[in-house]
Design a protein around this motif. Structure first.
Motif, PDB file in Angstrom:
ATOM      1  N   LEU A  84       0.819  -1.213   0.000  1.00 49.13           N
ATOM      2  CA  LEU A  84       0.000   0.000   0.000  1.00 49.13           C
ATOM      3  C   LEU A  84       0.854   1.265   0.000  1.00 49.13           C
ATOM      4  O   LEU A  84       0.390   2.329  -0.405  1.00 49.13           O
ATOM      5  CB  LEU A  84      -0.955   0.006   1.196  1.00 49.13           C
ATOM      6  CG  LEU A  84      -2.036  -1.085   1.211  1.00 49.13           C
ATOM      7  CD1 LEU A  84      -3.085  -0.776   2.266  1.00 49.13           C
ATOM      8  CD2 LEU A  84      -2.698  -1.241  -0.138  1.00 49.13           C
ATOM      9  N   MET A  85       2.107   1.149   0.451  1.00 49.18           N
ATOM     10  CA  MET A  85       3.008   2.301   0.397  1.00 49.18           C
ATOM     11  C   MET A  85       3.217   2.756  -1.040  1.00 49.18           C
ATOM     12  O   MET A  85       3.443   3.939  -1.307  1.00 49.18           O
ATOM     13  CB  MET A  85       4.352   1.943   1.043  1.00 49.18           C
ATOM     14  CG  MET A  85       5.358   3.092   1.062  1.00 49.18           C
ATOM     15  SD  MET A  85       4.819   4.550   2.023  1.00 49.18           S
ATOM     16  CE  MET A  85       5.104   3.990   3.710  1.00 49.18           C
ATOM     17  N   PHE A  86       3.120   1.821  -1.995  1.00 48.05           N
ATOM     18  CA  PHE A  86       3.364   2.141  -3.394  1.00 48.05           C
ATOM     19  C   PHE A  86       2.095   2.118  -4.232  1.00 48.05           C
ATOM     20  O   PHE A  86       2.163   2.289  -5.450  1.00 48.05           O
ATOM     21  CB  PHE A  86       4.393   1.164  -3.973  1.00 48.05           C
ATOM     22  CG  PHE A  86       5.656   1.101  -3.164  1.00 48.05           C
ATOM     23  CD1 PHE A  86       6.553   2.149  -3.173  1.00 48.05           C
ATOM     24  CD2 PHE A  86       5.921   0.003  -2.359  1.00 48.05           C
ATOM     25  CE1 PHE A  86       7.717   2.105  -2.413  1.00 48.05           C
ATOM     26  CE2 PHE A  86       7.084  -0.062  -1.597  1.00 48.05           C
ATOM     27  CZ  PHE A  86       7.979   1.004  -1.623  1.00 48.05           C
ATOM     28  N   GLY A 111       5.106  -0.928  10.391  1.00 44.56           N
ATOM     29  CA  GLY A 111       3.914  -0.459  11.093  1.00 44.56           C
ATOM     30  C   GLY A 111       4.086   0.959  11.607  1.00 44.56           C
ATOM     31  O   GLY A 111       3.169   1.787  11.521  1.00 44.56           O
ATOM     32  N   ALA A 112       5.277   1.264  12.136  1.00 41.08           N
ATOM     33  CA  ALA A 112       5.551   2.615  12.642  1.00 41.08           C
ATOM     34  C   ALA A 112       5.484   3.652  11.522  1.00 41.08           C
ATOM     35  O   ALA A 112       5.045   4.788  11.735  1.00 41.08           O
ATOM     36  CB  ALA A 112       6.924   2.648  13.308  1.00 41.08           C
ATOM     37  N   SER A 113       5.919   3.272  10.311  1.00 43.13           N
ATOM     38  CA  SER A 113       5.883   4.224   9.192  1.00 43.13           C
ATOM     39  C   SER A 113       4.457   4.637   8.850  1.00 43.13           C
ATOM     40  O   SER A 113       4.180   5.811   8.585  1.00 43.13           O
ATOM     41  CB  SER A 113       6.576   3.620   7.967  1.00 43.13           C
ATOM     42  OG  SER A 113       5.796   2.602   7.375  1.00 43.13           O
ATOM     43  N   PHE A 114       3.531   3.676   8.870  1.00 42.94           N
ATOM     44  CA  PHE A 114       2.133   4.012   8.579  1.00 42.94           C
ATOM     45  C   PHE A 114       1.491   4.781   9.730  1.00 42.94           C
ATOM     46  O   PHE A 114       0.583   5.597   9.512  1.00 42.94           O
ATOM     47  CB  PHE A 114       1.337   2.747   8.257  1.00 42.94           C
ATOM     48  CG  PHE A 114       1.648   2.158   6.911  1.00 42.94           C
ATOM     49  CD1 PHE A 114       1.254   2.804   5.748  1.00 42.94           C
ATOM     50  CD2 PHE A 114       2.347   0.966   6.795  1.00 42.94           C
ATOM     51  CE1 PHE A 114       1.540   2.275   4.497  1.00 42.94           C
ATOM     52  CE2 PHE A 114       2.646   0.423   5.553  1.00 42.94           C
ATOM     53  CZ  PHE A 114       2.243   1.084   4.402  1.00 42.94           C
ATOM     54  N   ALA A 115       1.947   4.541  10.947  1.00 45.94           N
ATOM     55  CA  ALA A 115       1.411   5.270  12.101  1.00 45.94           C
ATOM     56  C   ALA A 115       1.684   6.771  11.972  1.00 45.94           C
ATOM     57  O   ALA A 115       0.911   7.595  12.465  1.00 45.94           O
ATOM     58  CB  ALA A 115       2.022   4.726  13.398  1.00 45.94           C
ATOM     59  N   LEU A 116       2.774   7.132  11.296  1.00 48.48           N
ATOM     60  CA  LEU A 116       3.116   8.550  11.123  1.00 48.48           C
ATOM     61  C   LEU A 116       2.076   9.293  10.296  1.00 48.48           C
ATOM     62  O   LEU A 116       1.921  10.509  10.429  1.00 48.48           O
ATOM     63  CB  LEU A 116       4.498   8.685  10.470  1.00 48.48           C
ATOM     64  CG  LEU A 116       5.694   8.283  11.338  1.00 48.48           C
ATOM     65  CD1 LEU A 116       6.980   8.318  10.524  1.00 48.48           C
ATOM     66  CD2 LEU A 116       5.822   9.207  12.546  1.00 48.48           C
ATOM     67  N   LEU A 143      -8.026   3.718   7.816  1.00 43.81           N
ATOM     68  CA  LEU A 143      -7.167   2.781   7.092  1.00 43.81           C
ATOM     69  C   LEU A 143      -5.812   2.634   7.788  1.00 43.81           C
ATOM     70  O   LEU A 143      -5.359   1.518   8.054  1.00 43.81           O
ATOM     71  CB  LEU A 143      -6.962   3.259   5.654  1.00 43.81           C
ATOM     72  CG  LEU A 143      -5.983   2.456   4.798  1.00 43.81           C
ATOM     73  CD1 LEU A 143      -6.468   1.025   4.607  1.00 43.81           C
ATOM     74  CD2 LEU A 143      -5.760   3.137   3.442  1.00 43.81           C
ATOM     75  N   TRP A 144      -5.162   3.762   8.105  1.00 42.80           N
ATOM     76  CA  TRP A 144      -3.838   3.697   8.720  1.00 42.80           C
ATOM     77  C   TRP A 144      -3.891   3.025  10.098  1.00 42.80           C
ATOM     78  O   TRP A 144      -3.035   2.198  10.427  1.00 42.80           O
ATOM     79  CB  TRP A 144      -3.215   5.082   8.850  1.00 42.80           C
ATOM     80  CG  TRP A 144      -3.156   5.915   7.611  1.00 42.80           C
ATOM     81  CD1 TRP A 144      -3.382   7.255   7.525  1.00 42.80           C
ATOM     82  CD2 TRP A 144      -2.838   5.490   6.268  1.00 42.80           C
ATOM     83  NE1 TRP A 144      -3.241   7.702   6.228  1.00 42.80           N
ATOM     84  CE2 TRP A 144      -2.901   6.632   5.440  1.00 42.80           C
ATOM     85  CE3 TRP A 144      -2.522   4.273   5.685  1.00 42.80           C
ATOM     86  CZ2 TRP A 144      -2.656   6.586   4.067  1.00 42.80           C
ATOM     87  CZ3 TRP A 144      -2.285   4.215   4.319  1.00 42.80           C
ATOM     88  CH2 TRP A 144      -2.344   5.354   3.538  1.00 42.80           C
ATOM     89  N   ALA A 145      -4.903   3.357  10.891  1.00 39.45           N
ATOM     90  CA  ALA A 145      -5.017   2.775  12.240  1.00 39.45           C
ATOM     91  C   ALA A 145      -5.221   1.262  12.165  1.00 39.45           C
ATOM     92  O   ALA A 145      -4.610   0.492  12.924  1.00 39.45           O
ATOM     93  CB  ALA A 145      -6.162   3.434  13.001  1.00 39.45           C
ATOM     94  N   GLY A 146      -6.084   0.819  11.257  1.00 41.10           N
ATOM     95  CA  GLY A 146      -6.322  -0.615  11.092  1.00 41.10           C
ATOM     96  C   GLY A 146      -5.070  -1.350  10.636  1.00 41.10           C
ATOM     97  O   GLY A 146      -4.768  -2.463  11.103  1.00 41.10           O
ATOM     98  N   MET A 147      -4.310  -0.724   9.735  1.00 36.20           N
ATOM     99  CA  MET A 147      -3.080  -1.343   9.247  1.00 36.20           C
ATOM    100  C   MET A 147      -2.047  -1.511  10.358  1.00 36.20           C
ATOM    101  O   MET A 147      -1.390  -2.549  10.465  1.00 36.20           O
ATOM    102  CB  MET A 147      -2.496  -0.495   8.111  1.00 36.20           C
ATOM    103  CG  MET A 147      -3.287  -0.597   6.814  1.00 36.20           C
ATOM    104  SD  MET A 147      -2.724   0.602   5.581  1.00 36.20           S
ATOM    105  CE  MET A 147      -1.019   0.106   5.374  1.00 36.20           C
ATOM    106  N   VAL A 148      -1.901  -0.490  11.184  1.00 38.28           N
ATOM    107  CA  VAL A 148      -0.928  -0.554  12.282  1.00 38.28           C
ATOM    108  C   VAL A 148      -1.292  -1.695  13.235  1.00 38.28           C
ATOM    109  O   VAL A 148      -0.420  -2.480  13.655  1.00 38.28           O
ATOM    110  CB  VAL A 148      -0.863   0.792  13.031  1.00 38.28           C
ATOM    111  CG1 VAL A 148      -0.028   0.656  14.305  1.00 38.28           C
ATOM    112  CG2 VAL A 148      -0.270   1.879  12.126  1.00 38.28           C
ATOM    113  N   ALA A 149      -2.572  -1.811  13.564  1.00 42.14           N
ATOM    114  CA  ALA A 149      -3.015  -2.869  14.484  1.00 42.14           C
ATOM    115  C   ALA A 149      -2.735  -4.256  13.904  1.00 42.14           C
ATOM    116  O   ALA A 149      -2.233  -5.152  14.598  1.00 42.14           O
ATOM    117  CB  ALA A 149      -4.501  -2.708  14.783  1.00 42.14           C
TER     118      ALA A 149
END
Length: 401
Positions: free
Chosen positions: A236-238, A296-301, A378-384
């Motif tokens: 998803l980053m790309f 996970g930390a990268s998406f949390a940002l 979306l970001w919160a769900g991904m981190v979890a």
């Protein structure tokens, strides 16, 4: 101090086979041609003026083609050999990408996306198998890291140039992409040594043998399921993030391309040195878990309220890239350690399938959640779920360092 740094870099690259270097040069060319893929969602929404859901459909179809291509590529590799599969897949995929640039009819674009992704991912099990075949004993992780260095140098060049071309002309982007892919096939044909009598040798060696199948390997299956979960968010980053940068943080395509390209630059500068220092020091799982947590930390940002978005995006990409460098080389090493010369293509296909399934599940779900519930959900769900994924990896009983 400078001399010590040079010595460290030199030591990181020594001891690898000539064929490993040739494969990496070919991969550099191949990944430079991957410049159009991150901009496909932007092409659909910005150039064709279609809704976000159609962008998600295109990326999903790309993933379906990847599944089919990875399955076929793994089987063909075990039958015809990695050289033939790499040559045919790159040249055919490149030709169809050039054709893609001439089409505006959406349904036809969907079909061409399926065909292009089929050939793109048929290449991957063949390339994965080739690296394993040419790597010197004990140098497997570094051989894959060199290949990833080439991959990410190509990605850095391709993404940066792709962003500039896309801001000028999307059609030209697909033409350049396809042309470079064809050149990659020509390079393999010219420089990678042919393996004579490959099909006959395989038939003779496997006569009377029961060759293990990857789906019968329970530890491998559990590992691949967790890898699929990881890749679902990794890609998803790309895929989704470039659209987030454009729609929410209002970045220009050229800036987006440069931020994505930073991923490849960091890997090119640091991965080989890092792997040479940590390889065989701790278990594979230790590094994989650390990598998943950093991703996970990268998406949390992205959950931080918008302030200096370019700086925040750059920091997120740094976190993401170091997570990638810790996880993927050791995931590759584990996969190849479970296979042998008779089933390596099928194991490589199983691994490739994990990323292909992720490309179907991830973008479709990501675009849907972003459109219906917002990017923060979306970001919160991904981190979890990435935290859950890291826990799952930590519970695997892998004894190999």
């Amino acid at each position: 101090m400078f001399k010590q740094i040079i010595t460290t870099y030199k030591a990181s690259f020594t001891g690898l086979s000539r064929e490993t270097w040739l494969l990496s040069i070919v991969m550099l060319i191949n990944r430079s041609s991957y410049m159009a893929v991150p901009f496909m969602s932007l092409y659909v929404t910005q150039y064709l003026h279609r809704p976000t859901s159609d962008a998600g459909l295109i990326i999903t179809i790309f993933g379906i083609g990847s599944i089919l291509g990875a399955t076929a590529g793994g089987k063909f590799t075990d039958v015809f050999g990695f050289r033939a599969v790499q040559i045919f897949s790159t040249m055919a995929g490149g030709a169809f990408f050039i054709f893609f640039s001439t089409i505006k009819h959406f349904e036809t674009l969907c079909f061409l996306t399926l065909v292009i992704s089929f050939f793109s991912d048929a290449f991957r099990p063949a390339n994965f198998t080739a690296i394993a075949s040419y790597a010197k004993p004990g140098k497997e992780t570094r051989s894959y890291s060199l290949n990833r260095l080439a991959t990410n140098l190509g990605w850095a060049v391709g993404s940066s140039i792709g962003g500039i071309i896309a801001s000028y002309n999307y059609q030209l982007l697909f033409i350049v992409d396809g042309t470079v892919s064809i050149l990659c096939g020509i390079a393999i044909l010219a420089f990678l040594p042919a393996v004579k009598g490959y099909r006959k040798a395989v038939k003779e060696k496997t006569k009377g043998l029961v060759v293990a199948k990857p789906w019968e390997d329970r530890l491998f299956v559990r590992f691949i399921l967790l890898t699929t979960l990881f890749f679902t968010f990794f890609f998803l980053m790309f895929r989704v993030v470039p659209l987030f940068f454009k729609e929410v943080w209002h970045m220009d395509e050229s800036v987006i391309g440069m931020i994505l390209g930073l991923n490849g630059i960091i890997i090119a500068l640091f991965e080989m040195v890092m792997i040479s220092k940590i390889e065989n020091k701790r278990s594979l799982v230790h590094y994989i878990v650390a990598g998943v947590l950093l991703v996970g930390a990268s998406f949390a940002l992205f959950l931080i309220p918008k302030s200096l978005p370019v700086i925040l995006a750059l920091v997120a990409m740094v976190f993401f890239t170091f997570g990638e460098m810790l996880s993927l080389p050791f995931i590759n090493t584990f996969v190849i350690s479970r296979s042998n010369e008779f089933n390596r293509g099928q194991y490589a296909a199983g691994y490739t399938l994990s990323s292909s399934f992720a490309q179907v599940i991830g973008p479709t779900t990501g675009f849907y959640v972003a459109e219906k519930m917002g990017y923060n959900v979306l970001w919160a769900g991904m981190v979890a779920l990435l935290l859950l994924c890291a826990f799952g990896f930590s519970r695997l009983k892998i004894n190999r360092l």
